[in-house]
Design a protein around this motif. Structure first.
Motif, PDB file in Angstrom:
ATOM      1  N   ILE A 269       0.860  -1.180   0.000  1.00  0.00           N
ATOM      2  CA  ILE A 269       0.000   0.000   0.000  1.00  0.00           C
ATOM      3  C   ILE A 269       0.898   1.231   0.000  1.00  0.00           C
ATOM      4  O   ILE A 269       1.752   1.400   0.862  1.00  0.00           O
ATOM      5  CB  ILE A 269      -0.932  -0.001   1.238  1.00  0.00           C
ATOM      6  CG1 ILE A 269      -1.868  -1.224   1.180  1.00  0.00           C
ATOM      7  CG2 ILE A 269      -1.716   1.280   1.328  1.00  0.00           C
ATOM      8  CD1 ILE A 269      -2.695  -1.442   2.419  1.00  0.00           C
ATOM      9  N   ASP A 270       0.745   2.087  -1.007  1.00  0.00           N
ATOM     10  CA  ASP A 270       1.673   3.224  -1.177  1.00  0.00           C
ATOM     11  C   ASP A 270       1.000   4.564  -0.947  1.00  0.00           C
ATOM     12  O   ASP A 270       1.501   5.616  -1.364  1.00  0.00           O
ATOM     13  CB  ASP A 270       2.324   3.188  -2.555  1.00  0.00           C
ATOM     14  CG  ASP A 270       1.329   3.276  -3.696  1.00  0.00           C
ATOM     15  OD1 ASP A 270       0.104   3.381  -3.386  1.00  0.00           O
ATOM     16  OD2 ASP A 270       1.745   3.230  -4.849  1.00  0.00           O
ATOM     17  N   GLU A 271      -0.145   4.549  -0.301  1.00  0.00           N
ATOM     18  CA  GLU A 271      -0.816   5.841  -0.056  1.00  0.00           C
ATOM     19  C   GLU A 271      -1.498   5.819   1.295  1.00  0.00           C
ATOM     20  O   GLU A 271      -1.641   4.777   1.915  1.00  0.00           O
ATOM     21  CB  GLU A 271      -1.833   6.110  -1.152  1.00  0.00           C
ATOM     22  CG  GLU A 271      -2.917   5.040  -1.257  1.00  0.00           C
ATOM     23  CD  GLU A 271      -3.903   5.315  -2.376  1.00  0.00           C
ATOM     24  OE1 GLU A 271      -5.021   4.786  -2.293  1.00  0.00           O
ATOM     25  OE2 GLU A 271      -3.561   6.056  -3.317  1.00  0.00           O
TER      26      GLU A 271
END
Length: 271
Positions: A269-271
């Motif tokens: 998960i990058d946000e």
């Protein structure tokens, strides 16, 4: 095999505060609930001393009431705040507590052999391993010199760097080391007393301390550090015996929410 270790409960009667601050009896019900809820559930809980604050019969009565909902087999040893005879009287069904001068016993029914070692000196904060207690340990280790073994005791057999706790440390640690060094099957020596998570190499194995289920000793490594405690989160340890190795996890009691995922749709998960 999974072993839960709790220590330094310092149970007092309901409404009484240890050191004018800690209602120690209130910490035990959530401790028991958390242990019962563990998945996988431990096969055994080891309570490594200072189960009560003053070793009084009424404190052991409160302890027995608070431990009654624990659905996992559990074993007690005495710490410097305990009283052997009052402990035996409060738990007559725990026949392993014995009738002799010390509370020492072997638990043989698990894949990992468990040896309980008594370090109590009545009326004193420091601990001791006298010749009689050391001879018992040597005899038990000699019985099964190749069987994986865990020793549990109250006072750690090493200096921790917390000066006021080391001042009430263990006499006989060097003599214990001379015995244990001959037995590489001793996988771990687990202890209480210091109310913190601490590890040290000892006599060819690892010795460790477990945090309290209530208050923790302040982490102060100054030579003149005062005798003090802090209300850090109460904790416990899980010792996992698997594939011939013992792995220890430190954990804390309390509600910190559900686990959050690292990944989503195959990626981080990058946000």
């Amino acid at each position: 095999m999974l072993i839960a270790q709790i220590t330094d409960l310092h149970v007092r009667q309901p409404g009484q505060k240890a050191y004018r601050v800690v209602e120690t009896d209130r910490y035990l019900p959530p401790t028991v609930a958390a242990l019962n809820a563990l998945d996988p559930r431990p096969e055994v809980v080891l309570i490594t001393g200072d189960a009560t604050d003053f070793g009084r019969p009424e404190e052991y009565a409160t302890l027995a009431e608070r431990l009654a909902p624990l659905e996992i087999p559990w074993y007690l040893i005495a710490g410097n705040h305990d009283d052997r005879q009052a402990m035996r009287a409060a738990f007559p069904e725990h026949d392993y507590l014995g009738e002799g001068p010390f509370i020492q016993y072997a638990i043989e029914r698990f894949p990992l052999r468990l040896l309980a070692l008594d370090t109590l000196i009545p009326g004193e904060g420091r601990g001791e391993l006298c010749a009689q207690r050391l001879d018992w340990l040597a005899a038990r280790l000699a019985e099964q010199p190749e069987r994986p073994t865990l020793i549990f005791m109250h006072h750690p057999p090493f200096a921790t760097g917390i000066a006021h706790m080391d001042a009430i440390g263990l006499t006989g640690a060097a003599e214990m080391a001379a015995i244990v060094r001959d037995y590489p099957n001793v996988e771990r020596i687990i202890c209480g007393h210091v109310h913190r998570t601490i590890f040290q190499r000892f006599a060819g194995t690892i010795a460790s301390c477990c945090p309290s289920t209530a208050h923790q000793v302040a982490l102060d490594l100054r030579d003149n550090g005062p005798s003090a405690f802090v209300m850090e989160p109460p904790g416990y340890q899980l010792h996992l015996w698997r594939d011939g190795e013992l792995i220890t996890h430190h954990a804390v009691f309390g509600d910190y929410g559900m686990p959050h995922p690292f990944h989503e749709e195959g990626g981080l998960i990058d946000e």
